[in-house]
Motif scaffolding. Structure first.
Motif, mmCIF file in Angstrom:
data_model
loop_
_atom_site.group_PDB
_atom_site.id
_atom_site.type_symbol
_atom_site.label_atom_id
_atom_site.label_comp_id
_atom_site.label_asym_id
_atom_site.label_seq_id
_atom_site.Cartn_x
_atom_site.Cartn_y
_atom_site.Cartn_z
ATOM 1 N N GLU A 1 0.879 -1.185 0.000
ATOM 2 C CA GLU A 1 0.000 0.000 0.000
ATOM 3 C C GLU A 1 0.906 1.221 0.000
ATOM 4 N N GLU B 1 -7.840 3.113 -0.632
ATOM 5 C CA GLU B 1 -8.171 2.761 0.754
ATOM 6 C C GLU B 1 -8.406 4.037 1.565
ATOM 7 N N LYS C 1 0.641 -10.436 7.801
ATOM 8 C CA LYS C 1 0.284 -9.029 7.742
ATOM 9 C C LYS C 1 1.300 -8.114 8.428
ATOM 10 N N GLY D 1 0.748 -1.088 4.692
ATOM 11 C CA GLY D 1 1.240 -2.449 4.888
ATOM 12 C C GLY D 1 1.793 -2.996 3.583
ATOM 13 N N MET E 1 -5.198 4.419 7.986
ATOM 14 C CA MET E 1 -4.450 3.171 7.873
ATOM 15 C C MET E 1 -3.005 3.406 7.458
ATOM 16 N N GLY E 2 -2.151 2.491 7.931
ATOM 17 C CA GLY E 2 -0.748 2.524 7.533
ATOM 18 C C GLY E 2 -0.574 1.858 6.176
ATOM 19 N N ARG F 1 2.414 1.749 12.990
ATOM 20 C CA ARG F 1 1.285 0.997 12.406
ATOM 21 C C ARG F 1 0.600 0.128 13.457
ATOM 22 N N HIS G 1 1.449 -6.787 2.954
ATOM 23 C CA HIS G 1 1.190 -8.162 3.380
ATOM 24 C C HIS G 1 1.821 -9.132 2.389
ATOM 25 N N GLN H 1 -6.728 -0.220 12.867
ATOM 26 C CA GLN H 1 -6.483 0.152 11.467
ATOM 27 C C GLN H 1 -6.053 -1.056 10.633
ATOM 28 N N PHE H 2 -6.463 -2.231 11.054
ATOM 29 C CA PHE H 2 -6.211 -3.469 10.311
ATOM 30 C C PHE H 2 -4.750 -3.874 10.220
ATOM 31 N N LYS I 1 -8.739 -10.232 9.609
ATOM 32 C CA LYS I 1 -7.803 -9.169 9.231
ATOM 33 C C LYS I 1 -7.087 -8.550 10.416
HETATM 34 N N1 LIG Z 1 -6.941 -3.831 3.657
HETATM 35 C C1 LIG Z 1 -6.304 -4.040 4.734
HETATM 36 O O1 LIG Z 1 -6.236 -5.164 5.252
HETATM 37 C C2 LIG Z 1 -5.622 -2.888 5.360
HETATM 38 C C3 LIG Z 1 -4.248 -3.164 5.898
HETATM 39 C C4 LIG Z 1 -3.591 -1.995 6.580
HETATM 40 N N2 LIG Z 1 -3.498 -0.843 5.719
HETATM 41 C C5 LIG Z 1 -2.222 -2.350 7.148
HETATM 42 O O2 LIG Z 1 -1.551 -1.470 7.582
HETATM 43 O O3 LIG Z 1 -1.788 -3.471 7.173
#
Ligand SMILES: NC(=O)CC[C@H](N)C(=O)O
Length: 465
Positions: free
Chosen positions: A161, A213, A360, A266, A263-264, A326, A268, A332-333, A345
């Motif tokens: 992201e 996002e 993640k 990430g 959100m940060g 984060r 994944h 923030q997921f 998540k």
């Molecule tokens: N879509 C998502 O799962 C968001 C992830 C979130 N932006 C993170 O920092 O990991």
């Protein structure tokens, strides 16, 4: 895992005559005049040189000299001491990997290779010593040793992201609302995603989907592949985004947490383990007969390995001071505990599809050669010792009791201590590489600690808290 002997005896031939002829023809046909020979430093900087294309044969056979400072992330610590060595004159040898050649779509007079780096005067072949701190070559060795020991290869799909800012990219967000997934938000990003996707496709990334996002935050994904290839592609993707940002006069940031309350960024890693090659390969983490969310025993052990070494890997998955922000901003997921769950998540490992483990923890500043090497060693440990990950987490991890695994290190310095203490993760890397990484990152932490932040100034300048 690589040993000192494996390093010493690393044997690989570089381009053979047929490959050289084929590349020369491609270069001539495309009108390439200049070639970048690039690799990635330990802290993830893309470094290299440009050479006129008429020297292609010599560069393919003999490599390109690379100054020591490029690869050692040379920096002066806050006491004035040199970190990363690199004062000697002898230069490393960067050997291009022929199969990584591409022509840059934004200027077809320029081509590019990824390189493996060797000690001064060394090249592939018997006795040729790879540079111990070359993370890209290390991932290839670690992955090859894993494949030899288990008959399996790791495939990975990375989901970086990122935050785009600049003129024309603002979205209007109503108070209490979110711009997520709005096509209007995507429309604002159209000049960005059009260029990124076109360039990425031209550079061999099979782009599959994308979404908007949080404010300015875009995620564009491409198809998973062998971990070595995916790592190169993540580096290429970040280069593409920086190029697009230059063209549009905007900023493309992979900073893990640019702002609190949103959100940060990430990155994944979606992981699966495959036996066999090509179309006949089988993912051993999934049972083809079962359709509901499940994991094979091997899959559970792979999760067990990842969770047992999450704390030890964290300094590699979240490599910057900012990475840990984060995790502090709950909700923030980003995961808050070392646990796993079915399509959950809020967990460190989410089973995102049958036989697919979404780790993640990594963020968009990750050096993918370090993260994938660490994950391979953690998974191998899980398989070797049949590590039980415990039951999956159901419901949000943000408000549940601590899991059976160590807590997530919540600062870079804690993560560095955990990395130092985790013999399995540490031994994935030659001592010289682990030591240099620790020195660079401990210095990054010390420089941060010596800095007065806006928050402190606001908190303490007039009143005590
Ligand atoms: N879509 C998502 O799962 C968001 C992830 C979130 N932006 C993170 O920092 O990991």
């Amino acid at each position: 895992m690589p040993t000192k002997t494996a390093l010493d005896e690393h044997k690989e031939s570089n381009a053979d005559d047929a490959a050289i002829r084929e590349l020369t023809a491609r270069v001539e046909e495309a009108g390439v005049e200049f070639v970048y020979y690039q690799t990635v430093s330990l802290t993830g900087r893309v470094v290299g040189k440009v050479v006129p294309a008429r020297h292609l044969r010599r560069n393919l056979e003999r490599g390109v000299n690379l100054h020591r400072t490029a690869m050692s992330d040379l920096q002066v610590d806050r006491f004035g001491a040199l970190l990363g060595g690199g004062t000697e004159a002898a230069e490393f040898t960067a050997m291009p990997d022929p199969e990584t050649f591409v022509v840059l779509p934004w200027d077809t007079t320029v081509g590019r290779f990824f390189c493996r780096v060797y000690e001064p005067g060394h090249r592939p072949g018997v006795g040729g010593r790879p540079l111990a701190t070359d993370a890209r070559s290390n991932l290839r060795r670690v992955h090859a040793a894993f494949a030899e020991a288990t008959g399996l290869r790791l495939r990975s799909g990375c989901e970086p992201e990122m935050t785009w800012t600049g003129p024309g990219l603002e979205v209007h967000v109503k108070p209490g609302s979110s711009p997520s997934y709005h096509v209007d938000s995507l429309e604002v990003m159209r000049p960005v995603f059009q260029r990124v996707i076109r360039y990425a496709q031209a550079l061999g990334l099979d782009m599959i989907e994308g979404d908007y996002e949080d404010p300015g935050q875009l995620e564009l994904n491409w198809m998973f592949d062998d971990a070595d290839t995916t790592a190169d592609r993540l580096v290429t993707y970040r280069q593409i985004c920086r190029q697009v940002a230059r063209e549009l006069g905007v900023t493309a940031s992979f900073m893990p947490k640019p702002k609190a309350g949103v959100m940060g960024n990430g990155c994944h890693h979606n992981l699966s383990l495959w036996r066999g090659r090509g179309d006949d390969a089988v993912n051993v983490l999934a049972d083809p007969e079962v359709t509901e969310m499940h994991l094979t025993d091997m899959g559970k052990h792979a999760v067990g390995g990842i969770l047992s070494h999450s704390a030890g890997m964290m300094a590699l998955l979240g490599p910057t001071v900012n990475s840990y922000k984060r995790y502090w901003d709950a909700g923030q997921f980003a995961p808050s505990q070392i646990n796993w769950g079915m399509d959950n998540k809020t967990c460190t490992v989410r089973l995102s599809a049958n036989g697919r483990l979404e780790c993640k923890l990594p963020d968009a500043s990750v050096n993918p050669y370090l993260s994938h090497a660490a994950l391979i060693s953690a998974i191998k440990d899980g398989l070797d010792h049949a590590i039980d990950p415990g039951p999956p987490q159901s419901g949000s991890s943000y408000d549940s009791a601590p899991s059976k695994f160590e807590p997530l290190p919540l600062t870079l310095t804690d993560a560095l201590d955990a990395f130092e203490a985790d013999a399995v993760v540490r031994s994935t890397f030659p001592d010289e590489m682990a030591d240099l990484y620790l020195a660079l990152k401990r210095d990054e932490w010390a420089r941060f600690c010596g800095h007065i932040t806006d928050w402190e100034y606001e908190m303490y300048t007039e009143h005590l808290p």
